[in-house]
Design a protein around this motif. Structure first.
Motif, short mmCIF file in Angstrom:
data_model
loop_
_atom_site.label_atom_id
_atom_site.label_comp_id
_atom_site.label_asym_id
_atom_site.label_seq_id
_atom_site.Cartn_x
_atom_site.Cartn_y
_atom_site.Cartn_z
N PRO A 1 -60.32 32.13 -7.65
CA PRO A 1 -60.52 30.89 -6.89
C PRO A 1 -60.52 31.10 -5.38
CG PRO A 1 -58.31 30.96 -7.85
CD PRO A 1 -59.07 32.09 -8.45
N GLU A 2 -59.91 32.21 -4.93
CA GLU A 2 -59.90 32.47 -3.49
C GLU A 2 -61.30 32.73 -2.94
OE1 GLU A 2 -58.72 36.48 -5.46
OE2 GLU A 2 -58.64 34.32 -5.87
N LEU A 3 -62.20 33.23 -3.78
CA LEU A 3 -63.58 33.45 -3.34
C LEU A 3 -64.27 32.11 -3.09
CD1 LEU A 3 -66.12 35.17 -2.86
CD2 LEU A 3 -66.49 35.20 -5.35
N ASN A 4 -64.11 31.20 -4.01
CA ASN A 4 -64.67 29.85 -3.87
C ASN A 4 -64.06 29.14 -2.66
OD1 ASN A 4 -64.34 26.72 -5.55
ND2 ASN A 4 -66.24 27.54 -4.76
N ALA A 5 -62.75 29.28 -2.49
CA ALA A 5 -62.06 28.63 -1.37
C ALA A 5 -62.54 29.18 -0.04
CB ALA A 5 -60.55 28.81 -1.51
N SER A 6 -62.73 30.48 0.04
CA SER A 6 -63.18 31.10 1.29
C SER A 6 -64.61 30.69 1.61
CB SER A 6 -63.08 32.62 1.18
OG SER A 6 -63.54 33.24 2.37
N ALA A 7 -65.49 30.73 0.61
CA ALA A 7 -66.89 30.39 0.85
C ALA A 7 -67.06 28.94 1.29
CB ALA A 7 -67.71 30.65 -0.41
N LEU A 8 -66.18 28.06 0.81
CA LEU A 8 -66.32 26.63 1.11
C LEU A 8 -65.31 26.14 2.15
CD1 LEU A 8 -66.97 25.15 -2.47
CD2 LEU A 8 -68.63 25.73 -0.68
#
Length: 941
Positions: free
Chosen positions: A889-896
């Motif tokens: 989920p950290e990837l999604n959080a960083s991208a957004l």
């Protein structure tokens, strides 16, 4: 680690989050990479969040006398963004801006990409003056620090000429805002001695008429060799002198914290034409005449350049025929005209055509305003670098040098450069450039893996320096910056007096020599052939990578782990270490780090390929490396494919359980418990969010009436079949129901494929590295769609863009597949009456849609349904990447991360075309995202 660095780290930890003080060797290799052909390994990399942190870090390094280098986008070509000490980079928080005076000026932080600044200014009909070829990737900090220019910029619209003010941090940590009178007054009191020294240099320079005249001559050309000495003859005010010296200083005089530009007109009326001449003499004579007019850009391409792109698609047919009659001397000019109105443009084109006709062009594409034609013409110019880069031998790099000659001597200069290519066996080298400024780029390939190759390069550069700086009194660096590459040749170009003046400037600003040492000022006359970057063979998928960094702005993991450039760099080193077996311990550590930073957090979207000059898709490498599975894992994947309906049914069960737990525990306790479960399970139990969907209701198969109607095959994706709406959805209907309702409203009979719950496009298996299993599922789906579409007679709508994209690549061509936006645009909107809603909507264009060239279609459909559509800045891919939004989920959080702040008040809904992406978008925006089909259904009848 040396004690001095350990002590520095202890001090830095007092104000800087330890997570942003990078000392991992693998990450330092990755983050230390730039576009040049040099390789230095930092002792640490700092990722600084605020101006206070920058000042604190600079003061700490100054106190410990530890060198520091500032890095923006790392697209610089001459080694100026490399460090073997402390490399200072900035987080995404350095992207603020303010449009001033109705667009006449703009205030920018250094983290803004150049093209983004122009997008901000577009509604005002303005743009920033500099227009470097890397403007879609390079950042304002680098543009100013290198005095970057470009095709239309020339010498009149570069940063030096268009700067209104800046905020800088000096070597001792002093902050100066050149637009703030209080800041200036305080600075003059605390740094009176520095100002006195600076003004003494101004007086001495202006009193030396020979040197002053030389400076004026050099800056009539494009020139970024050394410091901006023209500041000493152009200005008498110490603050003006100081800020203009900072331009082009490459981080060797201080840190640029913000800039205010005077913007320039962005003309709406433009035309382009291509004109080929018999030889370089006629070409350059035409340039001389054109330089007396107001043409916006003139790009010269020599005969080798034209030959290098002759076979590329979209090129004018005559390019391939050049040289067929034995004439290998042809050269071309690509000309762009700008005007304030159509009549002025037509008159300008007629006048320029008359000038061109006097030099008897042998081929031409007449001036055109047609966007497609202009794009094709400029595509020739843009293809030149890839043309060389794509055909080079593995293990070599591509070097781009840029020099400037007096325009009157351009033809013999080109001849002499071409002769040097022959003399030193650079037979692939090509010449092109911004002819109006006498600025030529030459591109060649080079290996540095043997001493003989290094010596060949060294001898070649010595010859180039003598030719340009001495024989033609030109500029060794016109716009790419001095860096380490030309530092040994500054005195050759500027002479003793000029070089001594530069030494004095460096001494005034950086008496301890801690700011980017070795760049611009370098006593080592061999520095340009030291610390050369090896380009070891790693995998054919990435061996052509030149590490330019053009891919980075569109990578969803760029602020979390690694970018495509960095992934390629690290994998190259892993491959080299595996072959050499020289350091097993380092290899093991690097492989461990790469597993998370390189593989697990890559969304594998392929957007990097869209930006890469040579078309590299690092996602392909990542998927390939993910195929390294055990036989047990392969058997499990195969079993899930054979029992797909059972597996997806279990997903529904999981969503049902999660929904019941949420009701019983409440949002806060549910989030806390599931976060703990996620961590304790080693990230195997998916991360829950309040926007987790409910289980989808069973799909009711539409009835085929038998009445003659147009038919469409609807393939609901796995996500749509199993995931319903979120708990607080604005419209509780599942996507499948909405889709069928909309299609029937548009007059279609809807056909669902047989054995629907067992069907899958194969994408989940591809992303996890099971290509054989993916192929099996794709073949099964193909058979079902072939039958349902009546052997390809009916179109197929897939409600999720990644599924549609995957199927287009894997299924037979005679099955016509659409994702939602394209289908709505072509088949639904023309059949319905649309009443656009007044409430604003957010729009997310998925990465697969971007890759298919659907961005304009998606925007057009959404604007047909809502009067206000917001497409957020700095977001290309959401980073959810199938199920990574649950498992990483950290990837999604960083991208957004930039998303929520861009949702305007009064906006409660967002739209896209991927069910899983919409979960992450909802989580990080604070509003519900859903399929565009909901909006079309809502506003139509």
């Amino acid at each position: 680690m040396q004690p001095a660095y350990a002590n520095l780290i202890e001090q830095l930890r007092l104000q800087i989050d330890e997570k942003r003080i990078i000392t991992d060797p693998t990450l330092m290799l990755a983050y230390g990479t730039d576009a040049s052909f040099y390789r230095l390994l930092p002792q640490m990399v700092l990722q600084l969040d605020t101006l206070d942190e920058v000042i604190f870090a600079i003061k700490a390094c100054y106190e410990h006398q530890i060198p520091m280098t500032f890095r923006a986008a790392g697209t610089s070509l001459s080694g100026q963004a490399q460090s073997d000490s402390v490399l200072i980079t900035l987080t995404r928080r350095w992207r603020d801006y303010k449009v001033l005076n109705d667009g006449a000026q703009i205030w920018l932080q250094p983290g803004i990409i150049g093209a983004e600044a122009n997008t901000i200014l577009a509604p005002f009909g303005r743009k920033i003056g500099p227009d470097p070829g890397s403007i879609n990737s390079c950042k304002i900090g680098g543009i100013v620090a290198n005095n970057a220019s470009g095709m239309c910029c020339g010498t009149s619209q570069n940063s030096y000429r268009t700067i209104a003010g800046m905020t800088v941090v000096l070597a001792d940590g002093t902050l100066l805002n050149t637009l703030d009178l209080n800041s200036i007054t305080a600075f003059k009191k605390t740094h009176a001695a520095m100002i006195d020294e600076l003004m003494l240099l101004v007086s001495e320079c202006q009193a030396n008429s020979v040197l002053a005249d030389k400076i004026r001559h050099k800056y009539r050309l494009k020139n970024t060799t050394g410091y901006s000495l023209n500041a000493l003859v152009d200005f008498d005010d110490p603050i003006d002198v100081l800020q203009h010296l900072f331009i082009g200083s490459e981080g060797t005089l201080g840190f640029i914290a913000d800039v205010t530009y005077n913007t320039v007109i962005n003309h709406q009326f433009k035309a382009s034409g291509l004109f080929v001449f018999a030889d370089i003499e006629q070409t350059c004579l035409a340039v001389s005449q054109l330089s007396k007019t107001r043409v916006a850009a003139v790009e010269l391409m020599d005969n080798r350049s034209l030959a290098s792109v002759a076979a590329k698609p979209g090129m004018p047919a005559f390019i391939a025929q050049l040289g067929a009659d034995g004439n290998t001397e042809a050269a071309a000019l690509l000309i762009e005209l700008h005007a304030e109105n159509e009549q002025d443009l037509l008159l300008q084109a007629e006048g320029i055509q008359q000038i061109i006709n006097a030099f008897s062009p042998i081929e031409q594409v007449d001036f055109s305003r047609d966007a497609t034609t202009c794009e094709q013409l400029w595509g020739i110019r843009k293809e030149l670098f890839p043309a060389v880069g794509a055909v080079r031998e593995s293990g070599t790099t591509v070097i781009i040098e840029d020099v400037a000659f007096p325009i009157a001597q351009l033809a013999p200069a080109v001849r002499d450069l071409q002769q040097l290519f022959v003399q030193f066996d650079y037979h692939e080298a090509i010449i092109f450039g911004h002819a109006l400024a006498g600025n030529l780029h030459f591109v060649f390939t080079q290996s540095f893996d043997t001493q003989a190759e290094i010596e060949r390069y060294s001898a070649f550069m010595d010859a180039v320096a003598e030719l340009v700086a001495v024989e033609y009194q030109g500029s060794l660096k016109a716009e790419h910056g001095t860096g380490r590459n030309m530092a040994p040749f500054i005195e050759l170009e500027w002479g003793y007096a000029g070089y001594q003046l530069m030494l004095a400037i460096k001494g005034v600003f950086d008496p301890r020599g801690v700011l980017n040492p070795g760049v611009i000022i370098n006593a080592d006359k061999q520095s340009h052939i030291k610390n050369l970057k090896a380009m070891p063979v790693a995998d054919e998928l990435i061996d052509k990578c030149v590490e330019c960094g053009f891919c980075e702005p569109v990578c969803p993991s760029r602020n979390l782990s690694l970018t495509p450039r960095q992934r390629n760099t690290v994998y190259r080193e892993i491959s080299r270490l595996r072959r050499s077996n020289e350091d097993p311990q380092r290899l093991a550590a690097m492989e461990k780090t790469y597993r998370y930073y390189g593989l697990d957090t890559c969304a594998a979207t392929g957007l990097c390929a869209e930006r890469c000059p040579v078309g590299i898709n690092t996602g392909d490498l990542v998927r390939k490396l993910r195929q390294n599975h055990t036989e047990k894992a392969k058997k499990i994947a195969s079993w899930t494919a054979d029992h797909f309906a059972t597996v997806t049914a279990s997903a529904k069960v999981g969503l049902t359980v999660a929904s019941k737990m949420h009701k019983a525990l409440g949002t806060n306790r549910m989030r806390k418990i599931t976060q703990q479960a996620y961590q304790l399970s080693g990230h195997k139990i998916p991360q829950w969010t309040p926007h987790m969907p409910l289980p989808a209701a069973k799909i009711i198969t539409p009835v085929i009436s038998g009445i003659t109607k147009e038919r469409v095959v609807y393939f609901p994706s796995c996500a749509a079949r199993n995931m319903g709406t979120e708990v607080n959805a604005l419209d509780k209907r599942p996507l499948t129901e909405v889709t069928i309702s909309l299609l029937e409203k548009a007059g279609y009979e809807v056909i669902l494929p047989d054995d629907l719950n067992n069907q899958c496009c194969g994408m989940p298996y591809i992303s996890k590295g099971f290509p054989e299993t993916a192929q099996v599922k794709a073949q099964q789906l193909e058979q079902a769609l072939w039958q349902a579409s009546h052997q390809g007679q009916y179109p197929v709508l897939m409600d999720t863009s990644p599924c549609a994209s995957t199927s287009k690549q894997s299924l037979r061509n005679d099955i016509t597949i659409y994702e939602p936006f394209k289908f709505v645009a072509d088949f639904v909107l023309p059949r319905l009456t649309i009443t656009p809603q007044q409430e604003p909507v957010m729009l997310h264009i998925t990465c697969t849609s971007r890759r298919q060239g659907l961005a304009s279609v998606i925007e057009r459909v959404t604007r047909a349904c809502a009067t206000e559509v917001i497409i957020p800045d700095d977001i290309t891919c959401c980073g959810f990447a199938g199920d990574k939004g649950f498992t990483k989920p950290e990837l999604n959080a960083s991208a957004l991360a930039p998303l929520k702040a861009q949702v305007p008040q009064g906006c409660h809904e967002g739209y896209s075309n991927s069910r899983t992406c919409e979960i992450g978008l909802s989580e990080h925006s604070g509003i519900e995202y859903r399929s565009i089909l909901y909006l079309v259904d809502k506003v139509s009848y």
